[in-house]
Design a protein around this motif. Structure first.
Motif, short mmCIF file in Angstrom:
data_model
loop_
_atom_site.label_atom_id
_atom_site.label_comp_id
_atom_site.label_asym_id
_atom_site.label_seq_id
_atom_site.Cartn_x
_atom_site.Cartn_y
_atom_site.Cartn_z
N UNK A 64 1.66 -1.72 13.31
CA UNK A 64 2.78 -1.81 12.36
C UNK A 64 2.28 -1.68 10.92
N UNK A 65 1.17 -2.36 10.63
CA UNK A 65 0.60 -2.29 9.29
C UNK A 65 0.11 -0.87 8.98
N UNK A 66 -0.51 -0.24 9.97
CA UNK A 66 -1.00 1.12 9.77
C UNK A 66 0.17 2.08 9.53
N UNK A 67 1.25 1.91 10.29
CA UNK A 67 2.42 2.76 10.11
C UNK A 67 3.02 2.55 8.72
N UNK A 68 3.09 1.31 8.28
CA UNK A 68 3.64 1.02 6.95
C UNK A 68 2.75 1.63 5.86
N UNK A 69 1.44 1.50 6.02
CA UNK A 69 0.51 2.07 5.03
C UNK A 69 0.62 3.58 5.00
N UNK A 70 0.70 4.19 6.16
CA UNK A 70 0.82 5.65 6.23
C UNK A 70 2.11 6.11 5.57
N UNK A 71 3.20 5.40 5.85
CA UNK A 71 4.48 5.75 5.24
C UNK A 71 4.42 5.58 3.72
N UNK A 72 3.78 4.52 3.27
CA UNK A 72 3.65 4.29 1.83
C UNK A 72 2.80 5.37 1.18
N UNK A 73 1.71 5.74 1.83
CA UNK A 73 0.85 6.80 1.30
C UNK A 73 1.60 8.13 1.24
N UNK A 74 2.37 8.42 2.27
CA UNK A 74 3.13 9.66 2.29
C UNK A 74 4.19 9.67 1.19
N UNK A 75 4.78 8.53 0.94
CA UNK A 75 5.83 8.44 -0.07
C UNK A 75 5.28 8.50 -1.49
#
Length: 131
Positions: A74-85
């Motif tokens: 979940x943390x990795x998905x959130x970080x990836x989404x934040x990086x993409x954004x």
């Protein structure tokens, strides 16, 4: 002895007393057998409880691992989404050389052979296999 003096009645009493004594001995043996069986059941029950406790502990450990893994995903998905954004978009063709991609700048000379750059001799390193 007294039964012998009492006659027929005494003999009957002696027979009954002998049977009572025999029954008492059988009862004692049966009691010992039941006691041994109960002790065996108690031992087996204690082992079963110990095994169940070990299984429950292992299940709790697996659950903890699963929870930690789910949190990390979940943390990795959130970080990836934040990086993409938040990362700037790359212009088309950015990161490529004038002659093409790094992949096209070097090639295999033959299956299983060493890596060779178009501009240089064979080197001793072998590229990682794809796929």
């Amino acid at each position: 002895m007294e039964a012998a003096r009492a006659g027929k009645t005494g003999k009957g009493f002696a027979v009954v007393a002998g049977e009572v004594k025999e029954l008492a001995q059988e009862t004692a043996r049966a009691t010992e057998d039941v006691t041994a069986r109960v002790a065996a059941i108690e031992t087996d029950t204690a082992r079963a409880v110990s095994s169940i406790d070990a299984i429950a502990a292992r299940i709790a450990q697996v659950n903890d691992y699963q929870t930690a893994t789910a949190a990390a995903v979940e943390e990795q998905a959130a970080t990836t989404a934040e990086m993409a954004a938040t990362s700037p978009r790359r212009p088309a063709g950015a990161g490529r050389s004038r002659t093409g991609s790094a992949r096209s700048a070097a090639r295999w000379t033959a299956p299983g052979s060493r890596w060779r750059s178009r501009t240089g001799p064979r080197t001793s390193c072998t590229p990682p296999r794809s796929g």
